[in-house]
Design a protein around this motif. Structure first.
Motif, PDB file in Angstrom:
ATOM      1  N   THR A 153     -14.278 -32.587  11.812  1.00  9.49           N
ATOM      2  CA  THR A 153     -13.443 -31.892  10.831  1.00  9.49           C
ATOM      3  C   THR A 153     -13.616 -30.376  10.894  1.00  9.49           C
ATOM      4  N   SER A 154     -14.389 -29.890  11.860  1.00  8.61           N
ATOM      5  CA  SER A 154     -14.582 -28.448  11.975  1.00  8.61           C
ATOM      6  C   SER A 154     -13.305 -27.802  12.512  1.00  8.61           C
ATOM      7  N   GLU A 155     -13.261 -26.486  12.451  1.00  7.00           N
ATOM      8  CA  GLU A 155     -12.100 -25.757  12.942  1.00  7.00           C
ATOM      9  C   GLU A 155     -12.220 -25.418  14.423  1.00  7.00           C
ATOM     10  N   LYS A 156     -13.231 -25.955  15.053  1.00 10.80           N
ATOM     11  CA  LYS A 156     -13.455 -25.732  16.482  1.00 10.80           C
ATOM     12  C   LYS A 156     -12.257 -26.255  17.277  1.00 10.80           C
ATOM     13  N   VAL A 157     -11.786 -25.458  18.217  1.00 12.71           N
ATOM     14  CA  VAL A 157     -10.648 -25.847  19.052  1.00 12.71           C
ATOM     15  C   VAL A 157     -11.184 -26.456  20.341  1.00 12.71           C
ATOM     16  N   VAL A 158     -10.784 -27.676  20.614  1.00 14.18           N
ATOM     17  CA  VAL A 158     -11.161 -28.360  21.851  1.00 14.18           C
ATOM     18  C   VAL A 158      -9.871 -28.747  22.565  1.00 14.18           C
ATOM     19  N   PRO A 159      -9.500 -27.998  23.611  1.00 11.75           N
ATOM     20  CA  PRO A 159      -8.262 -28.344  24.312  1.00 11.75           C
ATOM     21  C   PRO A 159      -8.414 -29.683  25.030  1.00 11.75           C
ATOM     22  N   THR A 160      -7.375 -30.496  24.993  1.00  8.23           N
ATOM     23  CA  THR A 160      -7.396 -31.773  25.699  1.00  8.23           C
ATOM     24  C   THR A 160      -7.437 -31.479  27.191  1.00  8.23           C
ATOM     25  N   SER A 161      -8.374 -32.106  27.873  1.00  9.09           N
ATOM     26  CA  SER A 161      -8.541 -31.841  29.300  1.00  9.09           C
ATOM     27  C   SER A 161      -8.946 -33.114  30.029  1.00  9.09           C
ATOM     28  N   LEU A 162      -8.883 -33.046  31.330  1.00  8.72           N
ATOM     29  CA  LEU A 162      -9.277 -34.149  32.193  1.00  8.72           C
ATOM     30  C   LEU A 162     -10.392 -33.636  33.092  1.00  8.72           C
ATOM     31  N   GLN A 163     -11.558 -34.279  33.041  1.00  7.11           N
ATOM     32  CA  GLN A 163     -12.730 -33.856  33.805  1.00  7.11           C
ATOM     33  C   GLN A 163     -13.019 -34.887  34.888  1.00  7.11           C
ATOM     34  N   PHE A 164     -12.923 -34.463  36.147  1.00  7.70           N
ATOM     35  CA  PHE A 164     -13.317 -35.335  37.252  1.00  7.70           C
ATOM     36  C   PHE A 164     -14.840 -35.402  37.291  1.00  7.70           C
ATOM     37  N   TYR A 165     -15.369 -36.593  37.534  1.00  3.40           N
ATOM     38  CA  TYR A 165     -16.804 -36.774  37.640  1.00  3.40           C
ATOM     39  C   TYR A 165     -17.235 -37.151  39.046  1.00  3.40           C
ATOM     40  N   LYS A 166     -16.378 -37.865  39.723  1.00  2.00           N
ATOM     41  CA  LYS A 166     -16.745 -38.340  41.048  1.00  2.00           C
ATOM     42  C   LYS A 166     -15.524 -38.271  41.940  1.00  2.00           C
ATOM     43  N   SER A 167     -15.722 -37.781  43.156  1.00  2.00           N
ATOM     44  CA  SER A 167     -14.653 -37.771  44.134  1.00  2.00           C
ATOM     45  C   SER A 167     -15.242 -37.522  45.512  1.00  2.00           C
ATOM     46  N   GLU A 168     -14.655 -38.146  46.502  1.00  2.00           N
ATOM     47  CA  GLU A 168     -15.082 -37.886  47.872  1.00  2.00           C
ATOM     48  C   GLU A 168     -14.468 -36.596  48.399  1.00  2.00           C
ATOM     49  N   ILE A 169     -13.528 -36.025  47.655  1.00  2.00           N
ATOM     50  CA  ILE A 169     -12.985 -34.702  47.966  1.00  2.00           C
ATOM     51  C   ILE A 169     -13.929 -33.728  47.258  1.00  2.00           C
TER      52      ILE A 169
END
Length: 143
Positions: free
Chosen positions: A115-131
């Protein structure tokens, strides 16, 4: 029994559709260096569980400017809140050379309990990739 089976099919179909809707969208990262170099990444997660990825690099060196594009495509699915990417052999061609098979990512967004006013933009974080340059890449949802 038939009604129960029909209800089960509708429920599964609805939940898969809703799950896809929560993840589908265009995710981007655009970085510009002081030397006018550019890195631009775009990932489209489509509602039909396909994806397209584009990478653009404008590099500057002693020989001048060099523009480099990389493309990838395939399918994606969500299992236990982890997005799993697959690229079939038929997805690879002269243009689409990036193989995302085995790559995994997670959607990051503000918790509804926060409920804080902190802004967290929606994002996609890769964790694993062979690239190697895709691993740990974080792309922001373009709203």
């Amino acid at each position: 029994m038939k009604k129960l089976f029909l209800l089960l099919i509708i429920t599964i179909g609805f939940s898969l559709s809703a799950q896809t809707e929560n993840y589908a969208g265009t995710y981007i990262l655009h970085l510009e260096g002081k030397d006018a170099s550019i890195l631009d990444y775009t990932l489209h997660l489509n509602t039909d569980n396909t994806f397209q990825f584009t990478s653009f690099q404008k590099l500057l060196d002693t020989r001048g400017e060099h523009d480099k594009y990389n493309y990838g495509k395939g399918t994606w699915k969500v299992e236990n809140k982890i997005i799993k990417f697959t690229t079939e052999k038929t997805d690879l061609d002269e243009k689409h050379t990036l193989n995302f098979s085995g790559s995994t990512a997670r959607l990051i967004k503000k918790s509804p309990r926060d409920t804080s006013e902190k802004v967290v933009p929606t994002s996609l974080q890769f964790y694993k990739s062979e690239i190697f340059w895709i691993a740990n890449l974080k792309l922001i949802l373009n709203e």
